[in-house]
Scaffold this motif. Sequence first.
Motif, PDB file in Angstrom:
ATOM      1  N   LEU A  81      -6.746  -7.839   3.268  1.00 54.21           N
ATOM      2  CA  LEU A  81      -7.603  -7.373   4.390  1.00 54.21           C
ATOM      3  C   LEU A  81      -7.656  -5.777   4.590  1.00 54.21           C
ATOM      4  CD1 LEU A  81      -7.162 -10.006   7.107  1.00 54.21           C
ATOM      5  CD2 LEU A  81      -9.119  -9.684   5.442  1.00 54.21           C
ATOM      6  N   PHE A  82      -6.344  -5.446   4.315  1.00 47.29           N
ATOM      7  CA  PHE A  82      -6.352  -3.837   4.302  1.00 47.29           C
ATOM      8  C   PHE A  82      -6.759  -3.130   3.058  1.00 47.29           C
ATOM      9  CE2 PHE A  82      -4.196  -4.127   8.408  1.00 47.29           C
ATOM     10  CZ  PHE A  82      -3.952  -2.855   8.939  1.00 47.29           C
ATOM     11  N   GLY A 129      -5.800   1.454   4.280  1.00 46.89           N
ATOM     12  CA  GLY A 129      -5.259   0.445   3.335  1.00 46.89           C
ATOM     13  C   GLY A 129      -4.705   0.935   1.932  1.00 46.89           C
ATOM     14  N   LEU A 130      -5.278   1.926   1.218  1.00 44.11           N
ATOM     15  CA  LEU A 130      -4.678   2.339   0.082  1.00 44.11           C
ATOM     16  C   LEU A 130      -3.389   2.934   0.224  1.00 44.11           C
ATOM     17  CD1 LEU A 130      -5.183   3.320  -2.897  1.00 44.11           C
ATOM     18  CD2 LEU A 130      -6.389   5.157  -2.154  1.00 44.11           C
ATOM     19  N   CYS A 131      -3.170   3.811   1.219  1.00 44.99           N
ATOM     20  CA  CYS A 131      -1.921   4.205   1.418  1.00 44.99           C
ATOM     21  C   CYS A 131      -0.788   3.369   1.845  1.00 44.99           C
ATOM     22  CB  CYS A 131      -1.924   5.319   2.850  1.00 44.99           C
ATOM     23  SG  CYS A 131      -2.960   6.754   2.369  1.00 44.99           S
ATOM     24  N   MET A 132      -1.236   2.303   2.508  1.00 40.98           N
ATOM     25  CA  MET A 132      -0.303   1.227   3.106  1.00 40.98           C
ATOM     26  C   MET A 132       0.233   0.546   1.569  1.00 40.98           C
ATOM     27  SD  MET A 132      -0.882  -2.338   4.991  1.00 40.98           S
ATOM     28  CE  MET A 132      -1.552  -3.072   3.691  1.00 40.98           C
ATOM     29  N   MET A 133      -0.616   0.452   0.677  1.00 37.06           N
ATOM     30  CA  MET A 133      -0.272  -0.412  -0.516  1.00 37.06           C
ATOM     31  C   MET A 133       0.564   0.519  -1.387  1.00 37.06           C
ATOM     32  SD  MET A 133      -1.653  -3.416  -0.246  1.00 37.06           S
ATOM     33  CE  MET A 133      -1.268  -4.000  -2.002  1.00 37.06           C
ATOM     34  N   LEU A 134       0.101   1.976  -1.312  1.00 35.50           N
ATOM     35  CA  LEU A 134       1.169   2.810  -2.261  1.00 35.50           C
ATOM     36  C   LEU A 134       2.498   2.698  -1.534  1.00 35.50           C
ATOM     37  CD1 LEU A 134      -1.058   5.553  -2.865  1.00 35.50           C
ATOM     38  CD2 LEU A 134      -0.415   4.156  -4.499  1.00 35.50           C
ATOM     39  N   THR A 145      -2.315  13.530  -2.359  1.00 31.32           N
ATOM     40  CA  THR A 145      -3.215  13.954  -3.379  1.00 31.32           C
ATOM     41  C   THR A 145      -4.681  13.293  -3.494  1.00 31.32           C
ATOM     42  OG1 THR A 145      -1.374  14.892  -4.765  1.00 31.32           O
ATOM     43  CG2 THR A 145      -3.636  14.508  -5.704  1.00 31.32           C
ATOM     44  N   VAL A 146      -4.550  11.989  -3.573  1.00 34.06           N
ATOM     45  CA  VAL A 146      -5.666  11.089  -3.547  1.00 34.06           C
ATOM     46  C   VAL A 146      -6.407  11.191  -2.268  1.00 34.06           C
ATOM     47  CG1 VAL A 146      -6.673   8.791  -3.574  1.00 34.06           C
ATOM     48  CG2 VAL A 146      -4.379   9.391  -5.043  1.00 34.06           C
ATOM     49  N   THR A 147      -5.806  11.318  -1.045  1.00 37.82           N
ATOM     50  CA  THR A 147      -6.795  11.456  -0.076  1.00 37.82           C
ATOM     51  C   THR A 147      -7.438  12.615   0.428  1.00 37.82           C
ATOM     52  OG1 THR A 147      -4.713  11.603   1.139  1.00 37.82           O
ATOM     53  CG2 THR A 147      -5.548   9.433   1.335  1.00 37.82           C
ATOM     54  N   THR A 148      -6.633  13.720  -0.088  1.00 35.59           N
ATOM     55  CA  THR A 148      -7.208  15.045   0.160  1.00 35.59           C
ATOM     56  C   THR A 148      -8.354  15.350  -0.743  1.00 35.59           C
ATOM     57  OG1 THR A 148      -4.958  15.842   0.728  1.00 35.59           O
ATOM     58  CG2 THR A 148      -6.521  17.626   0.099  1.00 35.59           C
ATOM     59  N   VAL A 149      -8.247  14.924  -2.095  1.00 31.90           N
ATOM     60  CA  VAL A 149      -9.210  15.252  -3.046  1.00 31.90           C
ATOM     61  C   VAL A 149     -10.657  14.300  -2.318  1.00 31.90           C
ATOM     62  CG1 VAL A 149     -10.041  14.636  -5.386  1.00 31.90           C
ATOM     63  CG2 VAL A 149      -7.834  15.496  -4.881  1.00 31.90           C
ATOM     64  N   ALA A 150     -10.242  13.052  -1.795  1.00 33.45           N
ATOM     65  CA  ALA A 150     -11.346  12.336  -1.310  1.00 33.45           C
ATOM     66  C   ALA A 150     -12.023  13.044  -0.150  1.00 33.45           C
ATOM     67  CB  ALA A 150     -10.860  10.885  -0.723  1.00 33.45           C
TER      68      ALA A 150
END
Length: 319
Positions: A136-137, A199-204, A248-253
């Motif tokens: 779900l996340f 959710g992406l951060c949580m999975m990482l 890195t991923v979230t800042t670029v996003a």
Amino acid sequence: MASSPPVPGREVHTGEVHARRIRGRPAPRRQVRGRSRWRGYVYVLPALAVYVAFAVLPALHTAYLSLFEWDGVTLGDWVGLGNYAEIFQDPILRRSVFNALVLVVFFSFVPIVLGLLSTGLLARHRRPGMGAYRFLFMLPQVVPLVAVGVTWRWLYGDDGVVNQAFRAVGLDGATRAWLGDFGAALIAVGLVGTWVLSGLCMMLFLSGVQKVDPSLYEAARIDGAGPVREFVSVTLPHLRGELAVAMTVTTVAALASFDIVYVTTNGGPGEQTTVPGLLVYRLAFSEGKVGLAAALAVVLGVLILAIVYLINRLSRSET
């Protein structure tokens, strides 16, 4: 003492014996390293050619176009760094960069904090059904961002779920047209990014927790460490690599955001939610200022590279 005569059929010259010995030896270590290096380049060459053709050359061409005043049709006029000077002088262009930096808070900082909190809860208490919870996340990462923008535009509507929830608890004064309010539009768009990237951060972070030795948690509990101390002393130090990737991923996003803003507000109201990605699209395809759009794209790219480089440097210095 006289030497024994040579046996017939076994006459072997000294040079021939030396040649045989050389042929039997392994190749020098430098020669082996050189062959392995060139062999690695051969394997990388196809991917490198694609990257140069579709990433490096277009980026260089964009930087070249940024030196011209060009409408995309007629011949361009050389202006040098004039487009870059206009970027730093135009209040709308400066505002777009500021809005992107504000979105970094909602796209990067808040999702990372929520991801760490969720990881701390899930890593300590593992129960059946956690797979569905993770699914779900992670679902917002599967849904196209255009669909996400359309859905949240409906949720933020005058009769949307958000306003209905406020009315249900008696907070009628808090209801508003969220995406049309000058003070709340940017925050509302940022919260959409928070929902998408948490959710992406949580999975990482959960993937990073799996490499932690369970005996460390047992030792911390034996020493009397509580949940917070256990997370800070055991879990968090082992998530430095994942933290760098998430930042890195979230800042670029956040800095390169376009689709969510375009679908939800299209930069409005006024210029309150205008971001560089949306402004590049407007300048190039609506206003015919391709050179200025290219200059803004170059500035945005340099800003992203600088922030990513800083994140990598900080993560390496801490490890």
